[in-house]
Motif scaffolding. Sequence first.
Motif, PDB file in Angstrom:
ATOM      1  N   GLU A  75     -14.793 -57.718 -41.888  1.00  0.00           N
ATOM      2  CA  GLU A  75     -15.659 -56.585 -41.562  1.00  0.00           C
ATOM      3  C   GLU A  75     -16.764 -56.434 -42.593  1.00  0.00           C
ATOM      4  OE1 GLU A  75     -13.563 -53.147 -39.305  1.00  0.00           O
ATOM      5  OE2 GLU A  75     -12.204 -53.712 -40.924  1.00  0.00           O
ATOM      6  N   VAL A  76     -16.381 -56.465 -43.864  1.00  0.00           N
ATOM      7  CA  VAL A  76     -17.379 -56.352 -44.934  1.00  0.00           C
ATOM      8  C   VAL A  76     -18.281 -57.583 -44.946  1.00  0.00           C
ATOM      9  CG1 VAL A  76     -17.709 -56.118 -47.428  1.00  0.00           C
ATOM     10  CG2 VAL A  76     -15.831 -54.905 -46.299  1.00  0.00           C
ATOM     11  N   ALA A  77     -17.673 -58.747 -44.751  1.00  0.00           N
ATOM     12  CA  ALA A  77     -18.448 -59.992 -44.757  1.00  0.00           C
ATOM     13  C   ALA A  77     -19.514 -59.997 -43.675  1.00  0.00           C
ATOM     14  CB  ALA A  77     -17.507 -61.190 -44.583  1.00  0.00           C
ATOM     15  N   ALA A  78     -19.213 -59.418 -42.518  1.00  0.00           N
ATOM     16  CA  ALA A  78     -20.190 -59.389 -41.423  1.00  0.00           C
ATOM     17  C   ALA A  78     -21.476 -58.687 -41.846  1.00  0.00           C
ATOM     18  CB  ALA A  78     -19.585 -58.698 -40.200  1.00  0.00           C
ATOM     19  N   LYS A 104     -17.323 -45.606 -28.902  1.00  0.00           N
ATOM     20  CA  LYS A 104     -17.695 -46.734 -28.049  1.00  0.00           C
ATOM     21  C   LYS A 104     -17.924 -47.991 -28.886  1.00  0.00           C
ATOM     22  CE  LYS A 104     -19.879 -44.234 -24.190  1.00  0.00           C
ATOM     23  NZ  LYS A 104     -21.177 -43.942 -23.518  1.00  0.00           N
ATOM     24  N   ILE A 105     -18.563 -47.801 -30.015  1.00  0.00           N
ATOM     25  CA  ILE A 105     -18.828 -48.929 -30.917  1.00  0.00           C
ATOM     26  C   ILE A 105     -17.535 -49.433 -31.539  1.00  0.00           C
ATOM     27  CG2 ILE A 105     -19.980 -49.642 -33.052  1.00  0.00           C
ATOM     28  CD1 ILE A 105     -21.948 -49.202 -30.798  1.00  0.00           C
ATOM     29  N   LYS A 121     -16.867 -58.434 -30.536  1.00  0.00           N
ATOM     30  CA  LYS A 121     -18.164 -58.072 -31.121  1.00  0.00           C
ATOM     31  C   LYS A 121     -18.876 -59.313 -31.635  1.00  0.00           C
ATOM     32  CE  LYS A 121     -16.698 -53.500 -32.891  1.00  0.00           C
ATOM     33  NZ  LYS A 121     -15.225 -53.540 -32.772  1.00  0.00           N
ATOM     34  N   SER A 122     -20.190 -59.323 -31.479  1.00  0.00           N
ATOM     35  CA  SER A 122     -21.004 -60.336 -32.140  1.00  0.00           C
ATOM     36  C   SER A 122     -21.017 -60.025 -33.632  1.00  0.00           C
ATOM     37  CB  SER A 122     -22.433 -60.315 -31.583  1.00  0.00           C
ATOM     38  OG  SER A 122     -23.080 -59.109 -31.965  1.00  0.00           O
ATOM     39  N   GLN A 162     -20.487 -56.404 -35.272  1.00  0.00           N
ATOM     40  CA  GLN A 162     -19.450 -56.166 -36.273  1.00  0.00           C
ATOM     41  C   GLN A 162     -20.037 -55.557 -37.541  1.00  0.00           C
ATOM     42  OE1 GLN A 162     -15.734 -56.681 -36.244  1.00  0.00           O
ATOM     43  NE2 GLN A 162     -16.453 -55.127 -37.689  1.00  0.00           N
ATOM     44  N   ALA A 163     -21.197 -56.029 -37.936  1.00  0.00           N
ATOM     45  CA  ALA A 163     -21.861 -55.483 -39.124  1.00  0.00           C
ATOM     46  C   ALA A 163     -22.171 -54.007 -38.934  1.00  0.00           C
ATOM     47  CB  ALA A 163     -23.142 -56.262 -39.415  1.00  0.00           C
ATOM     48  N   PHE A 164     -22.724 -53.660 -37.773  1.00  0.00           N
ATOM     49  CA  PHE A 164     -23.043 -52.262 -37.517  1.00  0.00           C
ATOM     50  C   PHE A 164     -21.774 -51.413 -37.450  1.00  0.00           C
ATOM     51  CE2 PHE A 164     -23.776 -48.751 -34.474  1.00  0.00           C
ATOM     52  CZ  PHE A 164     -24.657 -48.017 -35.252  1.00  0.00           C
TER      53      PHE A 164
END
Length: 286
Positions: free
Chosen positions: A83-86, A115-116, A122-123, A127-129
């Motif tokens: 998650e952080v890496a994204a 929703k997110i 996830k792309s 995932q970054a967002f």
Amino acid sequence: MFETNRKRSTQKVVNVASVPQRSPFRYPGGKTWLIPVVRKWLKQSSDNSKTLIEPFAGGGIVSVTAAFEKLAGSIVMVELDPEVAAVWEVIINGDHDWLADKIYSFDLTSENANKILEKKSKSIQEQAFSTILKNRIFHGGIITKGSGLIKNGENGKGIKSRWYPKTLHDRIKGIGYVKEKMRFITGDAFEELKKFKNQKDAYSFIDPPYKAAGKRLYTHFDINHDALFALASQLKGKFMLTYDDTEEIRTLALKHNLDFRTIPMKTTHHIQKNELIISDNFDWWN
């Protein structure tokens, strides 16, 4: 060998408000408070072509500050948590403008946030967002399983308490201006650090998950601390290890013949405590 009771801090508690806030994360265990000390450490050599490696990147404040302040010629960030890496993959290696603009234009409501967060596939950009969103609307910025949404928040603002879209947008855009000297790797800290073991101009800033709080704060908290100390002791370049001040960590430092100093800091709850700085030398300390 050195005496554990002889190494006292000569540093003062840093006013975090005096340090430029460059990271898009509100990161548990973040090192913004340590930046004045890190600057001294990086400036022990006047050669700014040095390589800085941050193998446990997390919020990345050290790498980002070094890029902005031209304290290193090249910077390598490493993070294993997907998650952080994204976030860093998109900001450093990808389209940082997309993430900045997505944050700025997002209409934050509980419904839109869920929703997110609940989307299964996830792309890397999504995932970054999602990670930034969780980091800003979850309690304490903690994104591990078991954490949850802010309920009341500051002044009853709920999930919007820590959502500053303009600020986040500007920070990410700012990193975009200096990222040409930065490289991000999604990978294992040990394996990537080993690649720099014989590089004499490498400066390794090593901020692993702490023994005491790591399980609560991080997904990848379980690391071999003894092996990390052993690896640090083999580095030909400069290094700084940061840890909570416990008897176990002091014992590891003694075992691997590594010198250390204590340094005071204030927690997010304004409690003062000491942490340990472990380094190959302390000629730069005062």
